[in-house]
Design a protein around this motif. Sequence first.
Motif, PDB file in Angstrom:
ATOM      1  N   LEU A  71       0.833  -1.207   0.000  1.00 56.57           N
ATOM      2  CA  LEU A  71       0.000   0.000   0.000  1.00 56.57           C
ATOM      3  C   LEU A  71       0.864   1.252   0.000  1.00 56.57           C
ATOM      4  N   LEU A  72       1.906   1.286   0.823  1.00 56.28           N
ATOM      5  CA  LEU A  72       2.763   2.461   0.892  1.00 56.28           C
ATOM      6  C   LEU A  72       3.454   2.713  -0.452  1.00 56.28           C
ATOM      7  N   ILE A  73       3.912   1.653  -1.082  1.00 60.13           N
ATOM      8  CA  ILE A  73       4.581   1.807  -2.373  1.00 60.13           C
ATOM      9  C   ILE A  73       3.599   2.287  -3.438  1.00 60.13           C
ATOM     10  N   ASP A  74       2.398   1.718  -3.454  1.00 57.87           N
ATOM     11  CA  ASP A  74       1.414   2.140  -4.445  1.00 57.87           C
ATOM     12  C   ASP A  74       0.980   3.588  -4.223  1.00 57.87           C
ATOM     13  N   ALA A  75       0.934   4.006  -2.952  1.00 56.19           N
ATOM     14  CA  ALA A  75       0.606   5.404  -2.667  1.00 56.19           C
ATOM     15  C   ALA A  75       1.708   6.316  -3.185  1.00 56.19           C
ATOM     16  N   PHE A  76       2.958   5.899  -2.984  1.00 51.83           N
ATOM     17  CA  PHE A  76       4.080   6.669  -3.506  1.00 51.83           C
ATOM     18  C   PHE A  76       4.064   6.677  -5.027  1.00 51.83           C
ATOM     19  N   LEU A  77       3.803   5.517  -5.624  1.00 53.81           N
ATOM     20  CA  LEU A  77       3.730   5.407  -7.084  1.00 53.81           C
ATOM     21  C   LEU A  77       2.669   6.340  -7.645  1.00 53.81           C
ATOM     22  N   ASN A  78       1.494   6.337  -7.017  1.00 53.76           N
ATOM     23  CA  ASN A  78       0.401   7.185  -7.484  1.00 53.76           C
ATOM     24  C   ASN A  78       0.805   8.652  -7.466  1.00 53.76           C
ATOM     25  N   HIS A  79       1.468   9.064  -6.385  1.00 53.81           N
ATOM     26  CA  HIS A  79       1.904  10.462  -6.287  1.00 53.81           C
ATOM     27  C   HIS A  79       2.984  10.761  -7.327  1.00 53.81           C
ATOM     28  N   ALA A  80       3.895   9.817  -7.525  1.00 52.30           N
ATOM     29  CA  ALA A  80       4.963  10.012  -8.507  1.00 52.30           C
ATOM     30  C   ALA A  80       4.400  10.143  -9.914  1.00 52.30           C
ATOM     31  N   SER A  81       3.355   9.374 -10.235  1.00 54.57           N
ATOM     32  CA  SER A  81       2.771   9.440 -11.574  1.00 54.57           C
ATOM     33  C   SER A  81       2.160  10.808 -11.844  1.00 54.57           C
ATOM     34  N   LEU A  82       1.732  11.492 -10.784  1.00 57.22           N
ATOM     35  CA  LEU A  82       1.164  12.837 -10.930  1.00 57.22           C
ATOM     36  C   LEU A  82       2.262  13.903 -10.928  1.00 57.22           C
ATOM     37  N   MET A  83       3.252  13.710 -10.070  1.00 59.96           N
ATOM     38  CA  MET A  83       4.302  14.711  -9.909  1.00 59.96           C
ATOM     39  C   MET A  83       5.407  14.571 -10.943  1.00 59.96           C
ATOM     40  N   LEU A  84       5.721  13.329 -11.308  1.00 56.84           N
ATOM     41  CA  LEU A  84       6.810  13.065 -12.241  1.00 56.84           C
ATOM     42  C   LEU A  84       6.329  12.137 -13.361  1.00 56.84           C
ATOM     43  N   PRO A  85       5.411  12.606 -14.185  1.00 56.02           N
ATOM     44  CA  PRO A  85       4.935  11.739 -15.272  1.00 56.02           C
ATOM     45  C   PRO A  85       6.063  11.397 -16.237  1.00 56.02           C
ATOM     46  N   LEU A  86       6.056  10.169 -16.713  1.00 54.81           N
ATOM     47  CA  LEU A  86       7.064   9.788 -17.692  1.00 54.81           C
ATOM     48  C   LEU A  86       6.810  10.532 -18.989  1.00 54.81           C
ATOM     49  N   PRO A  87       7.863  11.078 -19.619  1.00 54.41           N
ATOM     50  CA  PRO A  87       7.690  11.871 -20.835  1.00 54.41           C
ATOM     51  C   PRO A  87       7.079  11.040 -21.963  1.00 54.41           C
ATOM     52  N   ALA A  88       6.114  11.620 -22.648  1.00 55.29           N
ATOM     53  CA  ALA A  88       5.395  10.876 -23.692  1.00 55.29           C
ATOM     54  C   ALA A  88       5.704  11.361 -25.098  1.00 55.29           C
ATOM     55  N   THR A  89       6.077  12.622 -25.252  1.00 54.57           N
ATOM     56  CA  THR A  89       6.327  13.164 -26.584  1.00 54.57           C
ATOM     57  C   THR A  89       7.625  13.956 -26.598  1.00 54.57           C
ATOM     58  N   GLY A  90       8.138  14.196 -27.803  1.00 51.59           N
ATOM     59  CA  GLY A  90       9.358  14.981 -27.963  1.00 51.59           C
ATOM     60  C   GLY A  90      10.559  14.103 -28.265  1.00 51.59           C
ATOM     61  N   ALA A  91      11.680  14.748 -28.558  1.00 55.15           N
ATOM     62  CA  ALA A  91      12.922  14.028 -28.852  1.00 55.15           C
ATOM     63  C   ALA A  91      13.409  13.306 -27.593  1.00 55.15           C
ATOM     64  N   PRO A  92      13.979  12.105 -27.732  1.00 53.14           N
ATOM     65  CA  PRO A  92      14.438  11.344 -26.561  1.00 53.14           C
ATOM     66  C   PRO A  92      15.350  12.138 -25.638  1.00 53.14           C
ATOM     67  N   ALA A  93      16.321  12.855 -26.199  1.00 52.27           N
ATOM     68  CA  ALA A  93      17.278  13.589 -25.368  1.00 52.27           C
ATOM     69  C   ALA A  93      16.582  14.635 -24.506  1.00 52.27           C
ATOM     70  N   GLU A  94      15.677  15.385 -25.098  1.00 46.71           N
ATOM     71  CA  GLU A  94      15.001  16.443 -24.355  1.00 46.71           C
ATOM     72  C   GLU A  94      14.060  15.863 -23.304  1.00 46.71           C
ATOM     73  N   ARG A  95      13.422  14.764 -23.631  1.00 49.70           N
ATOM     74  CA  ARG A  95      12.537  14.122 -22.664  1.00 49.70           C
ATOM     75  C   ARG A  95      13.327  13.604 -21.464  1.00 49.70           C
ATOM     76  N   LEU A  96      14.514  13.066 -21.721  1.00 48.90           N
ATOM     77  CA  LEU A  96      15.363  12.583 -20.637  1.00 48.90           C
ATOM     78  C   LEU A  96      15.875  13.724 -19.772  1.00 48.90           C
ATOM     79  N   ARG A  97      16.295  14.814 -20.419  1.00 48.29           N
ATOM     80  CA  ARG A  97      16.747  15.995 -19.661  1.00 48.29           C
ATOM     81  C   ARG A  97      15.633  16.490 -18.746  1.00 48.29           C
ATOM     82  N   SER A  98      14.435  16.609 -19.317  1.00 45.99           N
ATOM     83  CA  SER A  98      13.295  17.147 -18.576  1.00 45.99           C
ATOM     84  C   SER A  98      12.942  16.266 -17.384  1.00 45.99           C
ATOM     85  N   HIS A  99      12.920  14.965 -17.601  1.00 39.50           N
ATOM     86  CA  HIS A  99      12.531  14.068 -16.509  1.00 39.50           C
ATOM     87  C   HIS A  99      13.596  14.024 -15.419  1.00 39.50           C
TER      88      HIS A  99
END
Length: 203
Positions: A71-99
């Motif tokens: 439960l604690l991990i899933d709660a952290f995961l849920n918050h991370a998905s909102l705060m640090l969404p994985l980059p979905a669009t753009g050039a790979p390099a820029e998406r990696l820099r941003s994340h």
Amino acid sequence: MAKGRSEADSDTAATRRGRPRSAETTNAILQSAYTLMATTGLAATSIDAVARHSNVSKMTIYKWWPSREALLIDAFLNHASLMLPLPATGAPAERLRSHAAAYAKALLGEFGRVQLAVISECISNTGSAEIFYERYLGYRRTALVELIAAGQQDRSIGATGTPEDLYDAIYGSLFYRYIFGIKPISPAHARNLVDTLLMIKNR
């Protein structure tokens, strides 16, 4: 980047057969668990406390999560998905820099403290961080490894190491610096680290 299961679906591993989950109730439980972790600490974030805070029965929580750690991990995961969404669009390099920059910034706040506490809890109770990797890190690591591989394929990333090793060098370095208080850790440092380790062209 190849498609994988979404972070929002990652908690289905904890679902047992029976009545389908209510999204509203699930969110209430996860948000309550994270709020308690961030404000009162992990020791005070018991199933009882989460049940009271979310107005959801303990029976429901135990039905949907196999353990307190899950439960604690899933709660952290849920918050991370909102705060640090994985980059979905753009050039790979820029998406990696941003994340990487967003992750460095997050480590300096409550997110970093909660992440470290959850990992410590997993190791303390089970002897390893395997459950944290399975429920949280594995998906995110795979997605970013695939992004690095895509950059190597289109030649925007010049580093020839394996994508897995390059990912670990970036994010392992940031987490190492955070844990031991090594300066500097900042969004700018994270972007420079990505550029240096991945030998990104056309900076």
